[in-house]
Scaffold this motif. Structure first.
Motif, PDB file in Angstrom:
ATOM      1  N   MET A   1       0.860  -1.200   0.000  1.00 41.32           N
ATOM      2  CA  MET A   1       0.000   0.000   0.000  1.00 41.32           C
ATOM      3  C   MET A   1       0.891   1.243   0.000  1.00 41.32           C
ATOM      4  O   MET A   1       1.833   1.331   0.782  1.00 41.32           O
ATOM      5  CB  MET A   1      -0.919  -0.009   1.218  1.00 41.32           C
ATOM      6  N   SER A   2       0.583   2.209  -0.850  1.00 41.90           N
ATOM      7  CA  SER A   2       1.412   3.405  -0.935  1.00 41.90           C
ATOM      8  C   SER A   2       1.125   4.334   0.228  1.00 41.90           C
ATOM      9  O   SER A   2       0.041   4.348   0.797  1.00 41.90           O
ATOM     10  CB  SER A   2       1.150   4.127  -2.271  1.00 41.90           C
ATOM     11  N   SER A   3       2.120   5.133   0.574  1.00 38.51           N
ATOM     12  CA  SER A   3       1.937   6.115   1.632  1.00 38.51           C
ATOM     13  C   SER A   3       1.132   7.279   1.112  1.00 38.51           C
ATOM     14  O   SER A   3       0.931   7.449  -0.089  1.00 38.51           O
ATOM     15  CB  SER A   3       3.303   6.579   2.130  1.00 38.51           C
ATOM     16  N   LYS A   4       0.710   8.115   2.024  1.00 37.86           N
ATOM     17  CA  LYS A   4      -0.189   9.207   1.668  1.00 37.86           C
ATOM     18  C   LYS A   4       0.434  10.166   0.672  1.00 37.86           C
ATOM     19  O   LYS A   4      -0.237  10.735  -0.176  1.00 37.86           O
ATOM     20  CB  LYS A   4      -0.606   9.938   2.947  1.00 37.86           C
ATOM     21  N   GLY A   5       1.770  10.317   0.728  1.00 37.66           N
ATOM     22  CA  GLY A   5       2.421  11.283  -0.142  1.00 37.66           C
ATOM     23  C   GLY A   5       2.854  10.724  -1.480  1.00 37.66           C
ATOM     24  O   GLY A   5       3.369  11.458  -2.324  1.00 37.66           O
ATOM     25  N   ASP A   6       2.711   9.400  -1.679  1.00 39.06           N
ATOM     26  CA  ASP A   6       3.157   8.799  -2.925  1.00 39.06           C
ATOM     27  C   ASP A   6       2.252   9.187  -4.080  1.00 39.06           C
ATOM     28  O   ASP A   6       1.037   9.388  -3.891  1.00 39.06           O
ATOM     29  CB  ASP A   6       3.170   7.267  -2.801  1.00 39.06           C
ATOM     30  N   PRO A   7       2.810   9.296  -5.292  1.00 31.05           N
ATOM     31  CA  PRO A   7       1.964   9.581  -6.446  1.00 31.05           C
ATOM     32  C   PRO A   7       1.078   8.397  -6.750  1.00 31.05           C
ATOM     33  O   PRO A   7       1.382   7.262  -6.376  1.00 31.05           O
ATOM     34  CB  PRO A   7       2.992   9.817  -7.573  1.00 31.05           C
ATOM     35  N   PRO A   8      -0.068   8.619  -7.384  1.00 31.56           N
ATOM     36  CA  PRO A   8      -0.956   7.502  -7.718  1.00 31.56           C
ATOM     37  C   PRO A   8      -0.261   6.555  -8.673  1.00 31.56           C
ATOM     38  O   PRO A   8       0.622   6.953  -9.426  1.00 31.56           O
ATOM     39  CB  PRO A   8      -2.150   8.203  -8.390  1.00 31.56           C
ATOM     40  N   PRO A   9      -0.628   5.262  -8.640  1.00 35.50           N
ATOM     41  CA  PRO A   9      -0.001   4.300  -9.555  1.00 35.50           C
ATOM     42  C   PRO A   9      -0.296   4.661 -11.000  1.00 35.50           C
ATOM     43  O   PRO A   9      -1.347   5.231 -11.314  1.00 35.50           O
ATOM     44  CB  PRO A   9      -0.651   2.962  -9.167  1.00 35.50           C
ATOM     45  N   TYR A  10       0.648   4.315 -11.883  1.00 33.90           N
ATOM     46  CA  TYR A  10       0.493   4.626 -13.302  1.00 33.90           C
ATOM     47  C   TYR A  10      -0.656   3.828 -13.900  1.00 33.90           C
ATOM     48  O   TYR A  10      -0.789   2.624 -13.663  1.00 33.90           O
ATOM     49  CB  TYR A  10       1.777   4.302 -14.058  1.00 33.90           C
ATOM     50  N   ALA A  11      -1.507   4.478 -14.632  1.00 33.49           N
ATOM     51  CA  ALA A  11      -2.602   3.809 -15.341  1.00 33.49           C
ATOM     52  C   ALA A  11      -2.418   4.044 -16.839  1.00 33.49           C
ATOM     53  O   ALA A  11      -2.305   5.192 -17.273  1.00 33.49           O
ATOM     54  CB  ALA A  11      -3.957   4.355 -14.889  1.00 33.49           C
ATOM     55  N   PRO A  12      -2.333   2.977 -17.643  1.00 32.82           N
ATOM     56  CA  PRO A  12      -2.143   3.163 -19.074  1.00 32.82           C
ATOM     57  C   PRO A  12      -3.325   3.887 -19.690  1.00 32.82           C
ATOM     58  O   PRO A  12      -4.452   3.822 -19.200  1.00 32.82           O
ATOM     59  CB  PRO A  12      -2.031   1.729 -19.606  1.00 32.82           C
ATOM     60  N   LYS A  13      -3.051   4.580 -20.788  1.00 33.80           N
ATOM     61  CA  LYS A  13      -4.096   5.336 -21.463  1.00 33.80           C
ATOM     62  C   LYS A  13      -5.188   4.415 -21.960  1.00 33.80           C
ATOM     63  O   LYS A  13      -4.922   3.319 -22.465  1.00 33.80           O
ATOM     64  CB  LYS A  13      -3.498   6.090 -22.650  1.00 33.80           C
ATOM     65  N   LYS A  14      -6.434   4.846 -21.795  1.00 30.30           N
ATOM     66  CA  LYS A  14      -7.572   4.110 -22.329  1.00 30.30           C
ATOM     67  C   LYS A  14      -7.891   4.696 -23.705  1.00 30.30           C
ATOM     68  O   LYS A  14      -8.247   5.862 -23.835  1.00 30.30           O
ATOM     69  CB  LYS A  14      -8.770   4.240 -21.392  1.00 30.30           C
ATOM     70  N   PHE A  15      -7.741   3.890 -24.746  1.00 33.43           N
ATOM     71  CA  PHE A  15      -7.942   4.367 -26.102  1.00 33.43           C
ATOM     72  C   PHE A  15      -9.433   4.549 -26.387  1.00 33.43           C
ATOM     73  O   PHE A  15     -10.268   3.738 -25.970  1.00 33.43           O
ATOM     74  CB  PHE A  15      -7.351   3.386 -27.110  1.00 33.43           C
ATOM     75  N   ILE A  16      -9.735   5.619 -27.124  1.00 40.38           N
ATOM     76  CA  ILE A  16     -11.122   5.917 -27.482  1.00 40.38           C
ATOM     77  C   ILE A  16     -11.364   5.471 -28.918  1.00 40.38           C
ATOM     78  O   ILE A  16     -10.664   5.901 -29.839  1.00 40.38           O
ATOM     79  CB  ILE A  16     -11.415   7.427 -27.345  1.00 40.38           C
ATOM     80  N   VAL A  17     -12.358   4.611 -29.109  1.00 44.57           N
ATOM     81  CA  VAL A  17     -12.736   4.126 -30.435  1.00 44.57           C
ATOM     82  C   VAL A  17     -14.154   4.578 -30.719  1.00 44.57           C
ATOM     83  O   VAL A  17     -15.071   4.340 -29.917  1.00 44.57           O
ATOM     84  CB  VAL A  17     -12.648   2.592 -30.528  1.00 44.57           C
ATOM     85  N   ALA A  18     -14.361   5.235 -31.858  1.00 46.06           N
ATOM     86  CA  ALA A  18     -15.674   5.730 -32.262  1.00 46.06           C
ATOM     87  C   ALA A  18     -16.278   4.789 -33.286  1.00 46.06           C
ATOM     88  O   ALA A  18     -15.624   4.423 -34.264  1.00 46.06           O
ATOM     89  CB  ALA A  18     -15.546   7.135 -32.851  1.00 46.06           C
ATOM     90  N   LEU A  19     -17.529   4.406 -33.076  1.00 43.27           N
ATOM     91  CA  LEU A  19     -18.222   3.515 -33.995  1.00 43.27           C
ATOM     92  C   LEU A  19     -19.319   4.280 -34.732  1.00 43.27           C
ATOM     93  O   LEU A  19     -20.219   4.851 -34.106  1.00 43.27           O
ATOM     94  CB  LEU A  19     -18.847   2.342 -33.236  1.00 43.27           C
ATOM     95  N   PHE A  20     -19.223   4.284 -36.061  1.00 40.56           N
ATOM     96  CA  PHE A  20     -20.256   4.871 -36.908  1.00 40.56           C
ATOM     97  C   PHE A  20     -20.746   3.809 -37.890  1.00 40.56           C
ATOM     98  O   PHE A  20     -20.023   2.857 -38.212  1.00 40.56           O
ATOM     99  CB  PHE A  20     -19.708   6.069 -37.688  1.00 40.56           C
ATOM    100  N   GLY A  21     -21.960   3.986 -38.372  1.00 40.90           N
ATOM    101  CA  GLY A  21     -22.516   3.060 -39.348  1.00 40.90           C
ATOM    102  C   GLY A  21     -24.033   3.072 -39.286  1.00 40.90           C
ATOM    103  O   GLY A  21     -24.632   3.656 -38.379  1.00 40.90           O
ATOM    104  N   LYS A  22     -24.656   2.410 -40.237  1.00 38.21           N
ATOM    105  CA  LYS A  22     -26.107   2.446 -40.330  1.00 38.21           C
ATOM    106  C   LYS A  22     -26.778   1.350 -39.510  1.00 38.21           C
ATOM    107  O   LYS A  22     -27.868   1.546 -39.009  1.00 38.21           O
ATOM    108  CB  LYS A  22     -26.544   2.337 -41.795  1.00 38.21           C
ATOM    109  N   ARG A  23     -26.158   0.205 -39.382  1.00 36.35           N
ATOM    110  CA  ARG A  23     -26.804  -0.935 -38.723  1.00 36.35           C
ATOM    111  C   ARG A  23     -26.346  -1.055 -37.275  1.00 36.35           C
ATOM    112  O   ARG A  23     -25.183  -1.339 -37.007  1.00 36.35           O
ATOM    113  CB  ARG A  23     -26.492  -2.211 -39.499  1.00 36.35           C
ATOM    114  N   VAL A  24     -27.276  -0.839 -36.343  1.00 36.96           N
ATOM    115  CA  VAL A  24     -26.938  -0.845 -34.924  1.00 36.96           C
ATOM    116  C   VAL A  24     -26.418  -2.209 -34.490  1.00 36.96           C
ATOM    117  O   VAL A  24     -25.453  -2.315 -33.735  1.00 36.96           O
ATOM    118  CB  VAL A  24     -28.164  -0.443 -34.081  1.00 36.96           C
ATOM    119  N   GLN A  25     -27.045  -3.279 -34.991  1.00 41.51           N
ATOM    120  CA  GLN A  25     -26.635  -4.617 -34.561  1.00 41.51           C
ATOM    121  C   GLN A  25     -25.177  -4.897 -34.926  1.00 41.51           C
ATOM    122  O   GLN A  25     -24.442  -5.530 -34.159  1.00 41.51           O
ATOM    123  CB  GLN A  25     -27.544  -5.680 -35.187  1.00 41.51           C
TER     124      GLN A  25
END
Length: 434
Positions: A1-25
């Motif tokens: 467990m990190s101490s109160k002054g430690d920086p937050p653990p590194y979290a990798p970037k969450k990539f954003i993917v956009a979905l477009f199209g005519k058919r919802v299914q």
């Protein structure tokens, strides 16, 4: 467990993917594949819907291309608010009923008119099936892919290799989009659904100039340094393993199956020192029914192989997700301590999870005195390796000239039937397969 002054653990970037199209299914199905989750996108919605996992945030839109779409401007604003500062990847999902070239072109143009022409540098056109691939390939080049099991990996590669798209707010007010984002965040923190879409102050400028630059673009498109989809129509079989396991002999067994007169063989002889010191490539068609590239590799972990990193880099050209099968060659009855962790070690070398595309190939089948399952279960380390590779294994007797053992191997190659059926439709066309 990190101490109160430690920086937050590194979290990798969450990539954003956009979905477009005519058919919802179809968009829902692609979203499930990206997130690798059957529980995602289970509803047909007329709103923007967002689902996430540890790697991706997928922003799924309603039929943006329908001329009768109600509140189109609000949908666009909501989409932008959910995907700020801009998606890492746009996917245009094309269903079978809308696969005609002019219909696809019209959808691309509308995306350009809304978000800017540079959207095409971040765009994949994803077909529902292979049927219309070759009729569209000439027009849309290597931005064209076919939906399938490897969607998650392709998205990860594309997102990793190119900077994120950035909205320029030429057509929609940045202030309006930011206020909409704040509304979503406030609603989410209050514990309510963030996907309710009421009308909120849309300030829009509808562009009037039609653009056709996508159709005229160069046929090859690069994501960073990777020419994704720039592969040819040859499926790769890459043989990996340590010195003395029989990689080259196994490659020759495959090479000569159905073509016993072949004299262009890999150099192979029994030796405790490396005979293969660099990647060697040969092509074969029989008995696969389509051209296959065999890639024999050196032992990347042997100190006697000079400049092994250069050979690893060469191997990576052929050993890519969705483009190859890996044969991890082990000699039955002879295991070393280094082979115990060989799957993970090779994945670290090559930079991707090869186990999803790997068959464990055991040589010296003729030396076995018991059934293959019994032999594997009797050796804990070997059983562990096979389990890591999805339970896929095969045995070769490299002294045998019978092609049956190669035909049986082909049946076990993940996804080869789908890839073969695509290639034989048009052997002269390049294809990006997912």
């Amino acid at each position: 467990m990190s101490s109160k002054g430690d920086p937050p653990p590194y979290a990798p970037k969450k990539f954003i993917v956009a979905l477009f199209g005519k058919r919802v299914q179809l968009k829902n199905a692609i979203g499930k594949m990206i997130l690798h989750s059957d529980s995602a996108f289970n509803e047909v919605s007329n709103n923007v819907v967002v689902e996430t996992n540890e790697r991706f945030k997928v922003v799924n839109t309603p039929d943006f291309f329908n001329d009768d779409c109600l509140n189109l401007d609000q949908i666009i604003i909501d989409f932008m608010a959910h995907s700020l500062p801009g998606p890492d990847l746009f996917i245009l999902a094309i269903d079978s009923e809308n696969s005609q070239e002019e219909k696809v072109k019209a959808q691309v143009i509308k995306l350009q008119e809304t978000f800017g022409e540079n959207i095409t540098a971040h765009l994949l056109i994803m077909l529902q099936d292979i049927e219309h691939y070759f009729s569209l390939k000439q027009r849309f080049g290597n931005r064209l892919v076919v939906a399938g099991e490897y969607v998650e990996k392709v998205c990860l590669n594309c997102c990793s290799d190119t900077p994120s798209f950035q909205y320029d707010f030429r057509n929609y007010s940045e202030d309006v989009v930011m206020r909409r984002k704040a509304t979503f965040e406030k609603t989410r923190h209050a514990g309510h659904s963030p996907y309710h879409h009421g009308r909120e102050g849309a300030n829009t400028m509808i562009p009037s100039t039609s653009r056709d630059s996508f159709a005229a673009a160069a046929p090859e498109h690069h994501f960073g340094n990777r020419a994704w989809g720039a592969s040819d129509d040859i499926f790769n079989i890459v043989l990996l393993g340590l010195t003395g396991t029989g990689k080259s002999a196994s490659a020759n067994t495959i090479l000569t199956a159905g073509n016993s007169n072949s004299r262009d063989l890999f150099k192979s002889e029994a030796s405790s020192i490396p005979i293969t010191t660099q990647c060697v490539v040969k092509e074969v068609e029989k008995p696969f029914g389509t051209r296959v590239r065999l890639v024999d590799t050196p032992d990347f972990f042997n100190n006697e192989v000079k400049d092994s990193q250069a050979q690893v880099d060469e191997c990576k050209k052929y050993c890519q997700p969705g483009q190859c099968a890996v044969l991890l060659v082990l000699q039955a009855g002879r295991f070393t301590g280094s082979e115990k962790e060989i799957v993970q070690r090779l994945e670290d070398k090559l930079g991707w999870k090869i186990r999803d595309s790997t068959i464990v190939l055991l040589t010296h089948k003729d030396d076995l005195k018991e059934s293959p399952p019994g032999f594997i279960n009797a050796h804990d380390d070997l059983r562990s390796i096979v389990q890591q590779c999805g339970g896929r294994y095969h045995l070769f007797n490299n002294n045998s000239k019978k092609s049956k053992q190669v035909l049986e191997l082909i049946e076990k190659i993940p996804h080869f039937k789908n890839i073969h059926s695509m290639f034989v439709k048009n052997k002269d066309a390049g294809c990006c397969v997912l």
